[in-house]
Enzyme design. Structure first.
Site, PDB file in Angstrom:
ATOM      1  N   HIS A 242      -5.802-112.642 -67.617  1.00  0.00           N
ATOM      2  CA  HIS A 242      -6.072-111.949 -68.884  1.00  0.00           C
ATOM      3  C   HIS A 242      -4.769-111.448 -69.515  1.00  0.00           C
ATOM      4  CE1 HIS A 242     -10.132-110.798 -66.911  1.00  0.00           C
ATOM      5  NE2 HIS A 242     -10.409-111.676 -67.859  1.00  0.00           N
TER       6      HIS A 242
ATOM      7  N   LYS B 251     -20.853-113.037 -69.487  1.00  0.00           N
ATOM      8  CA  LYS B 251     -21.537-114.306 -69.695  1.00  0.00           C
ATOM      9  C   LYS B 251     -22.551-114.651 -68.614  1.00  0.00           C
ATOM     10  CE  LYS B 251     -17.321-116.586 -68.298  1.00  0.00           C
ATOM     11  NZ  LYS B 251     -16.195-117.188 -68.970  1.00  0.00           N
TER      12      LYS B 251
ATOM     13  N   ARG C  49      -8.989-121.944 -69.476  1.00  0.00           N
ATOM     14  CA  ARG C  49      -8.383-122.308 -68.192  1.00  0.00           C
ATOM     15  C   ARG C  49      -8.598-123.779 -67.873  1.00  0.00           C
ATOM     16  NH1 ARG C  49     -11.430-117.475 -65.358  1.00  0.00           N
ATOM     17  NH2 ARG C  49     -12.914-118.452 -66.737  1.00  0.00           N
TER      18      ARG C  49
ATOM     19  N   SER D  17     -12.073-112.910 -62.781  1.00  0.00           N
ATOM     20  CA  SER D  17     -12.450-111.588 -62.251  1.00  0.00           C
ATOM     21  C   SER D  17     -13.398-111.749 -61.067  1.00  0.00           C
ATOM     22  CB  SER D  17     -13.125-110.757 -63.338  1.00  0.00           C
ATOM     23  OG  SER D  17     -12.233-110.502 -64.386  1.00  0.00           O
TER      24      SER D  17
HETATM   25  O1  PNS Z   1     -14.948-111.816 -70.013  1.00  0.00           O
HETATM   26  P1  PNS Z   1     -16.164-112.574 -70.438  1.00  0.00           P
HETATM   27  O2  PNS Z   1     -17.355-112.170 -69.596  1.00  0.00           O
HETATM   28  O3  PNS Z   1     -15.947-114.038 -70.521  1.00  0.00           O
HETATM   29  O4  PNS Z   1     -16.466-112.073 -71.950  1.00  0.00           O
HETATM   30  C1  PNS Z   1     -17.590-112.517 -72.648  1.00  0.00           C
HETATM   31  C2  PNS Z   1     -17.652-111.796 -74.002  1.00  0.00           C
HETATM   32  C3  PNS Z   1     -17.674-110.295 -73.805  1.00  0.00           C
HETATM   33  C4  PNS Z   1     -16.430-112.167 -74.825  1.00  0.00           C
HETATM   34  C5  PNS Z   1     -18.933-112.280 -74.728  1.00  0.00           C
HETATM   35  O5  PNS Z   1     -20.027-112.091 -73.890  1.00  0.00           O
HETATM   36  C6  PNS Z   1     -19.177-111.517 -76.022  1.00  0.00           C
HETATM   37  O6  PNS Z   1     -18.569-111.802 -77.038  1.00  0.00           O
HETATM   38  N1  PNS Z   1     -20.096-110.521 -75.961  1.00  0.00           N
HETATM   39  C7  PNS Z   1     -20.460-109.706 -77.094  1.00  0.00           C
HETATM   40  C8  PNS Z   1     -21.832-110.113 -77.639  1.00  0.00           C
HETATM   41  C9  PNS Z   1     -21.689-111.301 -78.544  1.00  0.00           C
HETATM   42  O7  PNS Z   1     -21.132-111.191 -79.633  1.00  0.00           O
HETATM   43  N2  PNS Z   1     -22.124-112.468 -78.059  1.00  0.00           N
HETATM   44  C10 PNS Z   1     -21.909-113.724 -78.752  1.00  0.00           C
HETATM   45  C11 PNS Z   1     -23.084-114.087 -79.599  1.00  0.00           C
HETATM   46  S1  PNS Z   1     -24.573-114.214 -78.639  1.00  0.00           S
END
Ligand code: PNS
Length: 170
Positions: A22, A46, A101, A139
């Site tokens: 990160h 995710k 990645r 992570s």
């Molecule tokens: O570190 P990660 O888990 O890959 O991050 C994922 C993240 C936080 C970037 C993604 O889940 C996100 O953007 N969440 C906020 C909610 C949102 O806008 N989702 C996209 C449309 S459903």
């Protein structure tokens, strides 16, 4: 034309916890754009599972890690709840920067960027390639190693390694 240039980007993530992978992406974005905000998602990331660290802990670890990297004064860290595009609009950012990645990231990121563009066409998604030495770092791998008592100082800054030791000693 000049007024439309992207001068503020968000680097979003769960950061559970922040890794050198990160930090590499954050440093690249910091070199590319005048203003960088790291957005720490309150939600579950995710994979739809709960986080190991609380939102406050994840934010604090990131701030300390950025200080350790020497860019703590120049990169702000803010928590956000809800949609990423709403957060971007709220703070006036018109770009989202993420790291890629491997091909395994690509499909998920393609879907996210397509959706975000549909929701907010004025916000651009920008991808940077992770440095090869961090291509395998995530992570979840860090948490798994730490949970087995492994030394993870080659993957995360010292403050995060210490937090992980405390977390899994409980
Ligand atoms: O570190 P990660 O888990 O890959 O991050 C994922 C993240 C936080 C970037 C993604 O889940 C996100 O953007 N969440 C906020 C909610 C949102 O806008 N989702 C996209 C449309 S459903």
């Amino acid at each position: 034309m000049g007024a439309n240039k992207i001068d503020h980007v968000v680097i979003p993530g769960t950061f559970d916890p922040v890794t050198y992978g990160h930090l590499d992406v954050i440093e690249r974005a910091w070199r590319l754009f005048p203003k960088v905000t790291v957005g720490v998602a309150a939600s579950r990331g995710k994979r739809g599972v709960g986080t190991a660290f609380t939102l406050d802990e994840r934010v604090a670890m990131l701030r300390d890690a950025l200080d350790y990297e020497g860019i703590g004064d120049e990169v702000e860290v803010l928590p956000f709840e809800g949609l990423l595009v709403d957060f971007c609009r709220e703070i006036g950012a018109r770009g989202v920067v993420k790291g890629l990645r491997a091909m395994t990231d690509f499909e998920y990121e393609l879907q996210q960027s397509a959706l975000n563009t549909r929701l907010a066409p004025e916000i651009e998604s920008v991808y940077v390639m992770s440095a090869s030495e961090y291509g395998f770092v995530s992570s979840s791998i860090v948490r798994e190693l730490a949970s087995f008592g492994s030394d993870v100082r080659f993957l995360v800054p010292p403050n995060v390694a210490a937090e992980l030791r405390d977390h899994y000693a409980k």
